[in-house]
Structures are given as C-alpha cells and as structure tokens.
Design an enzyme around this catalytic site. Structure first.
Site, PDB file in Angstrom:
ATOM      1  N   GLU A  17       0.793  -1.304  -0.054  1.00 20.85           N
ATOM      2  CA  GLU A  17      -0.002   0.068  -0.125  1.00 20.85           C
ATOM      3  C   GLU A  17       0.810   1.262  -0.111  1.00 20.85           C
ATOM      4  O   GLU A  17       0.293   2.489   0.322  1.00 20.85           O
ATOM      5  CB  GLU A  17      -0.924   0.004   1.311  1.00 20.85           C
ATOM      6  CG  GLU A  17      -1.812  -1.241   1.096  1.00 20.85           C
ATOM      7  CD  GLU A  17      -3.030  -1.360   2.409  1.00 20.85           C
ATOM      8  OE1 GLU A  17      -3.935  -1.414   1.927  1.00 20.85           O
ATOM      9  OE2 GLU A  17      -2.676  -1.244   3.515  1.00 20.85           O
ATOM     10  N   TYR A  33     -12.331  16.838  20.149  1.00 19.73           N
ATOM     11  CA  TYR A  33     -11.134  16.251  19.660  1.00 19.73           C
ATOM     12  C   TYR A  33     -11.066  15.587  18.412  1.00 19.73           C
ATOM     13  O   TYR A  33      -9.956  15.618  17.639  1.00 19.73           O
ATOM     14  CB  TYR A  33     -10.416  15.050  20.782  1.00 19.73           C
ATOM     15  CG  TYR A  33     -10.089  15.838  22.070  1.00 19.73           C
ATOM     16  CD1 TYR A  33      -8.987  16.578  22.180  1.00 19.73           C
ATOM     17  CD2 TYR A  33     -11.298  16.080  23.050  1.00 19.73           C
ATOM     18  CE1 TYR A  33      -8.707  17.189  23.489  1.00 19.73           C
ATOM     19  CE2 TYR A  33     -11.016  16.714  24.479  1.00 19.73           C
ATOM     20  CZ  TYR A  33      -9.639  17.269  24.484  1.00 19.73           C
ATOM     21  OH  TYR A  33      -9.587  18.068  25.515  1.00 19.73           O
TER      22      TYR A  33
HETATM   23 ZN    ZN Z   1      -5.085  -1.292   3.848  1.00 23.89          ZN
END
Ligand code: ZN
Length: 219
Positions: free
Chosen positions: A78, A124
C-alpha cells in the site's frame, strides 16, 4: 540528507508505536502500515507482510520519492497511496493506515455523507482529524486509489477508504498515531450512538474550535 541519528530514532519510534497500535487491537494480523518523511530524498515505510507488533527497526523500508527501495525490506504493497499523500500534502510528515475494527465498520456503512463520513460528535475528533471524506472502493493495489488520495490530500488530513479503513496524516509521527487512535474512538462512539438520538457539535461550537485551536472543519 537526514542525520543518521534521526533515522535511527524514527525507525525505533515506528516499531514502538506499531507495537502500541497492535496491542490496542488496531492492526490485526499483518494489516496496517506506518510511514514517515525522512528528508528530501527519502522516507520510511513499514515492510510488506509485517506484523505491526513485531517490527524490526532495521527492516523498515527506506524509499525515495519515486517509490524505489533504498534499504530495508520491500515496503507494504500500500506504499503507493502514502506516496500520493506526501506528494500532495507538504504538511504531512507521517501517515498511519489501519484496518481497525470500528473505523473499518463505518467504512462499510451505505448511508454515509461522502464529504464527512463521521459527524462532529467530539471536539477532539474535530481538532485532530477533521472532516473525513469517504473515498470510493478500490481493489487492493488499484493505482486509482493513489489518484483518489492525491485529489483529497491538499484539503484533508485524513480520509476513509470505503470497505477498507482509514488513512491519517499529521505533523509528526506521534501526532499522527494519536489522531488515528482518536479517529478509531470516534468511529466506536458513532456506532454506539447510531440508533440513539445524539447531539452533534453545533456550528457555533465548531467555529469556536476553529478560532481557539485552528481546527479545520467544513460544514
Ligand atoms: Zn489497507
């Protein structure tokens, strides 16, 4: 060039923070990846098929800005969408991508606002993550995912990949890991609240977060 001591420190921090994410159950199996900018010539990325709980600092991949391997093991498959994020978001100093349960569950819902997959339910989340666009589903390795990320990167610190998981950037490694954890907690809260009448932060409350803390939120 980066100072060798900085590279050593960052390799060790990636391993330590990977352990933390794994221990919290946010990167099951060999899922998830972490990367960090090193210098004008290179960046670090966790290796392919590695367990985030057992990263060896010396094995973490070092790549150039074309994606060529300079050292360590081959990077996560990735890595290309990390590269697309860095190329289009100079402020991104680090990236965390997870297949964490709650964020990934939200990524599978079919009634999301594509411009903002999670509502502004806590300050947050608004401050550390901001609007979370939902990117279209792409099969693993589909290069179009890099193009999708490139399009959103200039305006969004984090994105959610449909039926996949979140990609979070930040000003440094620590802040990025914290933001990824904040996102996961927000996804959990959202799923707990979905069948209940819940209250989102109002426009005025979000405007206050923008004024006081520089939060980035488009509503
Ligand atoms: Zn992934």
């Amino acid at each position: 060039m980066s100072h060798p001591a900085d590279e050593r420190y960052l390799r060790e921090r990636i391993a330590t923070l990977g352990q933390r994410l794994y221990a919290r159950g946010l990167s099951p199996g060999t899922s998830g990846n972490i990367s960090v900018r090193l210098d004008d010539e290179s960046w670090l990325c966790t290796p392919t098929n590695s367990c985030m709980g057992e990263l060896a600092p010396d094995e973490i991949s070092r790549l150039d800005w074309q994606g060529n391997l300079l050292g360590g093991k081959p990077p996560s498959k990735e890595y290309f969408f990390h590269l697309a994020y860095y190329a289009n978001r100079p402020a991104a100093q680090a990236i965390v991508h997870l297949h964490s349960s709650y964020s990934s569950a939200v990524a599978c819902l079919d009634d999301l606002d594509p411009q903002s997959a999670l509502p502004p339910i806590t300050p947050y989340f608004v401050m550390r993550v901001g609007n979370l666009p939902l990117l279209p589903y792409r099969r693993p390795g589909d290069e179009r995912l890099g193009e999708d990320i490139a399009a959103y990167a200039p305006h969004h610190a984090a994105v959610l990949l449909a039926n996949h998981g979140p990609v979070v950037t930040g000003k440094d490694l620590e802040a990025t890991v914290s933001a990824a954890e904040e996102l996961e907690e927000t996804a959990k809260l959202y799923l707990l609240l979905r069948d209940k009448p819940y209250r989102e932060l109002s426009h005025a409350q979000i405007a206050e977060l923008k004024d006081v803390f520089g939060a980035v939120w488009e509503s």
